[in-house]
Write an enzyme that holds these catalytic residues in place. Structure first.
Site, PDB file in Angstrom:
ATOM      1  N   ASP A 219     -34.000 -32.923  38.270  1.00 25.55           N
ATOM      2  CA  ASP A 219     -34.718 -34.347  38.675  1.00 25.55           C
ATOM      3  C   ASP A 219     -34.435 -35.374  37.545  1.00 25.55           C
ATOM      4  O   ASP A 219     -34.122 -34.564  36.010  1.00 25.55           O
ATOM      5  CB  ASP A 219     -36.266 -34.311  38.339  1.00 25.55           C
TER       6      ASP A 219
ATOM      7  N   HIS B 207     -35.377 -30.611  34.917  1.00 22.65           N
ATOM      8  CA  HIS B 207     -34.880 -31.754  34.955  1.00 22.65           C
ATOM      9  C   HIS B 207     -33.635 -31.884  34.204  1.00 22.65           C
ATOM     10  O   HIS B 207     -33.272 -30.466  33.092  1.00 22.65           O
ATOM     11  CB  HIS B 207     -35.702 -32.482  33.932  1.00 22.65           C
TER      12      HIS B 207
END
Length: 259
Positions: free
Chosen positions: A50, A196
């Site tokens: 993300d 991430h």
């Protein structure tokens, strides 16, 4: 102006309708909605990232994934992709999947009506323009779905998907060891892993914890006979959401906001 009992009840009902989908953020609720959580084929683990793309860190993830022979799904923010379209193209050219994480990393539950609809359409259009392929998936920031984002995703042909396990790699104390430990209980067939590839919305430098954990995570999956790859290979269809042209969606949103 006084609001009577019926008015209060109506407002409470509308508020509940708006925030109700956000309950899927809770692990206990996600277990009751396996398709939304991203539970897929028994022999496959979906690897997702993300908040990028970020030129300071995303290329390192691309290089490591190439070395490991893995593909993944990158949930990008529109504002980041708008700044770094070449990096978005590189993600797609390396065989990875580019999906929508919103325009900014904002909580949909706190946005004014109509804003998230417009921004989702804008982000989806940008992903399609940069990569040459319309996105298939949507993951809201913080995992906070609202009634509006669910409807907007459906109209855009985006399948909402959250995660079954996360690495808690956004904290200032995260390390490769802590990421592996956080994911270990959920490292099984059908899992969707959340990591991430940037610290854009997190503690400075925390992306190094996810990057350092990747070799061990992939090795553990392969040792268990599990394939690691993007959501497109995860065995969960996004076909139930009819595709609509995002320009039409933005036009409808503008008409709604002008009333």
């Amino acid at each position: 102006m006084r609001i009577g009992t019926r008015g209060v009840a109506t407002l409470a009902g509308l508020a509940l309708l708006h925030v109700g989908p956000a309950a899927t953020w809770l692990p206990a609720v996600r277990r009751l909605t396996p398709r939304l959580a991203g539970v897929g084929a028994d022999g496959h683990v979906a690897l997702t990232f993300d908040d990028g793309p970020d030129p300071r860190s995303t290329p390192r993830f691309l290089d490591e994934l190439e070395r490991l022979g893995c593909r993944a799904t990158f949930f990008v923010l529109g504002e980041m992709l708008d700044r770094h379209p070449g990096l978005g193209r590189r993600i797609a050219e390396h065989g990875h999947e580019v999906a929508v994480h919103g325009w900014r990393h904002d909580n949909a539950l706190l946005a004014r009506p109509g804003r998230m609809t417009i921004e989702l359409a804008r982000a989806a259009e940008l992903v399609a323009a940069v990569t040459g392929r319309p996105p298939a998936w949507y993951r809201p920031p913080y995992g906070a779905l609202s009634a509006e984002t669910l409807v907007a995703a459906r109209l855009l042909g985006l399948r909402p998907v959250l995660w079954t396990a996360w690495g808690r790699d956004w904290t200032p104390t995260a390390s490769p060891d802590s990421v592996v430990a956080a994911l270990a209980p959920g490292l099984r067939g059908g899992a969707t892993l959340l990591l991430h590839d940037t610290d854009h919305t997190a503690a400075p430098g925390c992306w190094r914890s996810a990057l350092g954990a990747l070799p061990r995570l992939v090795a553990a999956c392969r040792a268990a006979g599990l394939r690691v790859g993007p959501l497109r290979d995860h065995g969960i269809s996004h076909g139930e959401f009819p595709s609509q042209h995002s320009g039409n969606l933005k036009q409808r949103a503008g008409q709604t906001n002008s009333r």
